[in-house]
Write a protein that holds these residues in place. Structure first.
Motif, PDB file in Angstrom:
ATOM      1  N   LEU A  31       0.824  -1.211   0.000  1.00  0.00           N
ATOM      2  CA  LEU A  31       0.000   0.000   0.000  1.00  0.00           C
ATOM      3  C   LEU A  31       0.858   1.261   0.000  1.00  0.00           C
ATOM      4  O   LEU A  31       0.604   2.198  -0.773  1.00  0.00           O
ATOM      5  N   MET A  32       1.888   1.299   0.839  1.00  0.00           N
ATOM      6  CA  MET A  32       2.727   2.487   0.947  1.00  0.00           C
ATOM      7  C   MET A  32       3.488   2.758  -0.350  1.00  0.00           C
ATOM      8  O   MET A  32       3.526   3.887  -0.844  1.00  0.00           O
ATOM      9  N   ASN A  33       4.071   1.736  -0.915  1.00  0.00           N
ATOM     10  CA  ASN A  33       4.929   1.939  -2.083  1.00  0.00           C
ATOM     11  C   ASN A  33       4.151   2.100  -3.373  1.00  0.00           C
ATOM     12  O   ASN A  33       4.716   2.506  -4.392  1.00  0.00           O
ATOM     13  N   ALA A  34       2.864   1.778  -3.368  1.00  0.00           N
ATOM     14  CA  ALA A  34       2.033   2.051  -4.546  1.00  0.00           C
ATOM     15  C   ALA A  34       1.850   3.555  -4.751  1.00  0.00           C
ATOM     16  O   ALA A  34       1.507   3.983  -5.850  1.00  0.00           O
ATOM     17  N   PHE A  35       2.096   4.331  -3.710  1.00  0.00           N
ATOM     18  CA  PHE A  35       1.966   5.791  -3.774  1.00  0.00           C
ATOM     19  C   PHE A  35       3.292   6.473  -4.119  1.00  0.00           C
ATOM     20  O   PHE A  35       3.367   7.698  -4.087  1.00  0.00           O
ATOM     21  N   LYS A  36       4.341   5.698  -4.430  1.00  0.00           N
ATOM     22  CA  LYS A  36       5.675   6.276  -4.591  1.00  0.00           C
ATOM     23  C   LYS A  36       6.254   6.007  -5.974  1.00  0.00           C
ATOM     24  O   LYS A  36       5.808   5.107  -6.689  1.00  0.00           O
ATOM     25  N   LYS A  37       7.289   6.775  -6.302  1.00  0.00           N
ATOM     26  CA  LYS A  37       8.035   6.560  -7.537  1.00  0.00           C
ATOM     27  C   LYS A  37       9.018   5.405  -7.367  1.00  0.00           C
ATOM     28  O   LYS A  37       9.331   5.010  -6.241  1.00  0.00           O
ATOM     29  N   ILE A  41      11.042   4.114  -3.888  1.00  0.00           N
ATOM     30  CA  ILE A  41      10.858   2.748  -3.382  1.00  0.00           C
ATOM     31  C   ILE A  41      12.205   2.072  -3.175  1.00  0.00           C
ATOM     32  O   ILE A  41      12.447   1.442  -2.145  1.00  0.00           O
ATOM     33  N   VAL A  42      13.084   2.207  -4.159  1.00  0.00           N
ATOM     34  CA  VAL A  42      14.399   1.580  -4.061  1.00  0.00           C
ATOM     35  C   VAL A  42      15.214   2.201  -2.931  1.00  0.00           C
ATOM     36  O   VAL A  42      15.940   1.506  -2.210  1.00  0.00           O
ATOM     37  N   ALA A  43      15.092   3.525  -2.762  1.00  0.00           N
ATOM     38  CA  ALA A  43      15.866   4.221  -1.729  1.00  0.00           C
ATOM     39  C   ALA A  43      15.475   3.758  -0.327  1.00  0.00           C
ATOM     40  O   ALA A  43      16.330   3.470   0.505  1.00  0.00           O
ATOM     41  N   ASN A  44      14.171   3.679  -0.051  1.00  0.00           N
ATOM     42  CA  ASN A  44      13.714   3.255   1.280  1.00  0.00           C
ATOM     43  C   ASN A  44      12.266   2.779   1.179  1.00  0.00           C
ATOM     44  O   ASN A  44      11.340   3.584   1.254  1.00  0.00           O
ATOM     45  N   PRO A  45      12.049   1.474   1.010  1.00  0.00           N
ATOM     46  CA  PRO A  45      10.679   0.975   0.829  1.00  0.00           C
ATOM     47  C   PRO A  45       9.807   1.074   2.073  1.00  0.00           C
ATOM     48  O   PRO A  45       8.586   1.031   1.967  1.00  0.00           O
ATOM     49  N   ASN A  49       8.478   8.641   2.838  1.00  0.00           N
ATOM     50  CA  ASN A  49       8.991   9.718   1.986  1.00  0.00           C
ATOM     51  C   ASN A  49       8.635   9.441   0.524  1.00  0.00           C
ATOM     52  O   ASN A  49       8.860   8.327   0.025  1.00  0.00           O
ATOM     53  N   GLY A  50       8.098  10.457  -0.110  1.00  0.00           N
ATOM     54  CA  GLY A  50       7.740  10.329  -1.516  1.00  0.00           C
ATOM     55  C   GLY A  50       6.315   9.877  -1.761  1.00  0.00           C
ATOM     56  O   GLY A  50       5.899   9.736  -2.910  1.00  0.00           O
ATOM     57  N   VAL A  51       5.559   9.638  -0.704  1.00  0.00           N
ATOM     58  CA  VAL A  51       4.174   9.207  -0.854  1.00  0.00           C
ATOM     59  C   VAL A  51       3.331  10.339  -1.429  1.00  0.00           C
ATOM     60  O   VAL A  51       3.348  11.464  -0.919  1.00  0.00           O
ATOM     61  N   SER A  52       2.605  10.045  -2.485  1.00  0.00           N
ATOM     62  CA  SER A  52       1.798  11.073  -3.146  1.00  0.00           C
ATOM     63  C   SER A  52       0.593  10.420  -3.814  1.00  0.00           C
ATOM     64  O   SER A  52       0.737   9.409  -4.515  1.00  0.00           O
ATOM     65  N   PHE A  53      -0.565  11.010  -3.590  1.00  0.00           N
ATOM     66  CA  PHE A  53      -1.781  10.470  -4.209  1.00  0.00           C
ATOM     67  C   PHE A  53      -1.746  10.630  -5.727  1.00  0.00           C
ATOM     68  O   PHE A  53      -2.205   9.747  -6.461  1.00  0.00           O
ATOM     69  N   SER A  54      -1.161  11.740  -6.196  1.00  0.00           N
ATOM     70  CA  SER A  54      -1.048  11.934  -7.639  1.00  0.00           C
ATOM     71  C   SER A  54      -0.140  10.885  -8.264  1.00  0.00           C
ATOM     72  O   SER A  54      -0.381  10.423  -9.393  1.00  0.00           O
ATOM     73  N   LYS A 251      13.304  -4.377 -12.551  1.00  0.00           N
ATOM     74  CA  LYS A 251      12.038  -4.657 -11.867  1.00  0.00           C
ATOM     75  C   LYS A 251      11.346  -3.328 -11.604  1.00  0.00           C
ATOM     76  O   LYS A 251      11.861  -2.493 -10.864  1.00  0.00           O
ATOM     77  N   GLN A 252      10.189  -3.144 -12.209  1.00  0.00           N
ATOM     78  CA  GLN A 252       9.447  -1.892 -12.069  1.00  0.00           C
ATOM     79  C   GLN A 252       8.587  -1.966 -10.796  1.00  0.00           C
ATOM     80  O   GLN A 252       7.398  -2.262 -10.844  1.00  0.00           O
ATOM     81  N   TRP A 253       9.220  -1.678  -9.670  1.00  0.00           N
ATOM     82  CA  TRP A 253       8.543  -1.872  -8.394  1.00  0.00           C
ATOM     83  C   TRP A 253       7.320  -0.981  -8.240  1.00  0.00           C
ATOM     84  O   TRP A 253       6.341  -1.394  -7.609  1.00  0.00           O
ATOM     85  N   ASP A 254       7.338   0.212  -8.783  1.00  0.00           N
ATOM     86  CA  ASP A 254       6.167   1.084  -8.669  1.00  0.00           C
ATOM     87  C   ASP A 254       4.965   0.476  -9.382  1.00  0.00           C
ATOM     88  O   ASP A 254       3.836   0.504  -8.861  1.00  0.00           O
TER      89      ASP A 254
END
Length: 289
Positions: A31-37, A41-45, A49-54, A251-254
């Motif tokens: 859930l958390m990393n679905a909101f991130k680039k 995600i790679v920097a700190n899953p 930090n980096g969470v954004s609804f857009s 691997k496209q984690w986003d």
């Protein structure tokens, strides 16, 4: 005594909280990393930090419109496989459970019931390789493809889900008074009519439980579809289709986590809505069995 009981209750609550957090942590990561680039995600899953609804909307849009993932086709395949498997499991499982429960004093019924129970103990990993070879040979024999096909995966789910379905339904049916069936027989009702007009409607609570449990398993299952359908086949369920975002070097984690969120969201909603029926049905089936 009260202090001892309070201490035990506190320890049990702490243990339950730790277990719940351990179980929910993977869902938190999805859930958390679905909101991130990808970079965040790679920097700190674990970090927020980096969470954004857009960014979530961008990720979901990229997933849905990705030609390799083919979201709507995979969603439709999962829906068809799940619905057909559930209908067959409920109808055939309830018929088998009714026959077993009403003949429980006969040796053949007990033997069949024990076979169902024994099959629940065998790990899937033990039979997964022979399973593929067997389905390939069966498909050649009957002239109908059982691998990389919807009918093949449905048949596999019918086999692997039948044991638990029969087990739960048998325990529930034993609690239904046999006098109802005797009265129906006196009125001239056939065995088929007795089952579908008298017994089957009474199974509605436990059928809800069986449907939700099997539905969550079938919808979210990855291992069996990956074996039966193949990762590069034309027919793909949602969990198998997510593999499209995993390459040998990239691997496209986003996109992976956003696709995983889309895949598990329907079953989360179903579980939240039907959790009372699940617990009550499991308890009734176990106690009456």
């Amino acid at each position: 005594m009260n202090k001892t009981k309070n201490g035990k209750n506190i320890l049990l609550e702490l243990a339950g909280t730790c277990i719940a957090l351990y179980i929910l942590f993977p869902f938190y990561l999805v859930l958390m990393n679905a909101f991130k680039k990808q970079g965040d995600i790679v920097a700190n899953p674990v970090s927020a930090n980096g969470v954004s609804f857009s960014q979530l909307l961008k990720n979901l849009n990229a997933v849905i419109h990705n030609s390799n993932f083919n979201f709507w086709y995979a969603f439709g395949t999962s829906a068809v496989v799940t619905l057909v498997s559930l209908v067959l499991l409920v109808v055939l499982g309830s018929m088998a459970a009714w026959v077993i429960s009403r003949n429980n004093k006969k040796a053949w019924a007990t033997a069949i019931y024990m076979v169902f129970i024994a099959s629940m103990i065998i790990p899937f990993q033990v039979v997964m390789l022979p399973l593929v070879a067997t389905f390939r040979d069966v498909g050649k024999f009957i002239g109908i493809s059982m691998l990389q096909s919807v009918q093949g995966i449905v048949f596999a789910y019918l086999g692997f889900g039948g044991a638990m379905t029969v087990f739960i339904l048998t325990g529930f049916i034993k609690g239904i008074p046999y006098e109802l069936e005797e009265a129906a027989a006196i009125d001239g009702c056939s065995p088929e009519g007795t089952f579908f007009k008298i017994i089957f409607p009474l199974l509605r609570p436990i059928i809800t439980t069986v449907t939700i449990l099997n539905g969550m398993w079938i919808w979210n299952d990855y291992l069996l579809p990956s074996l039966m359908l193949g990762q590069n086949g034309k027919v793909k369920t949602l969990p198998v289709a997510v593999q499209a975002f995993v390459g040998s070097y990239v691997k496209q984690w986003d996109l992976i986590l956003s696709a995983a969120l889309l895949a598990i969201l329907p079953m989360i909603i179903v579980f939240i809505v039907g959790q009372k029926q699940i617990m009550s049905g499991m308890v009734e089936g176990a106690v009456k069995g």
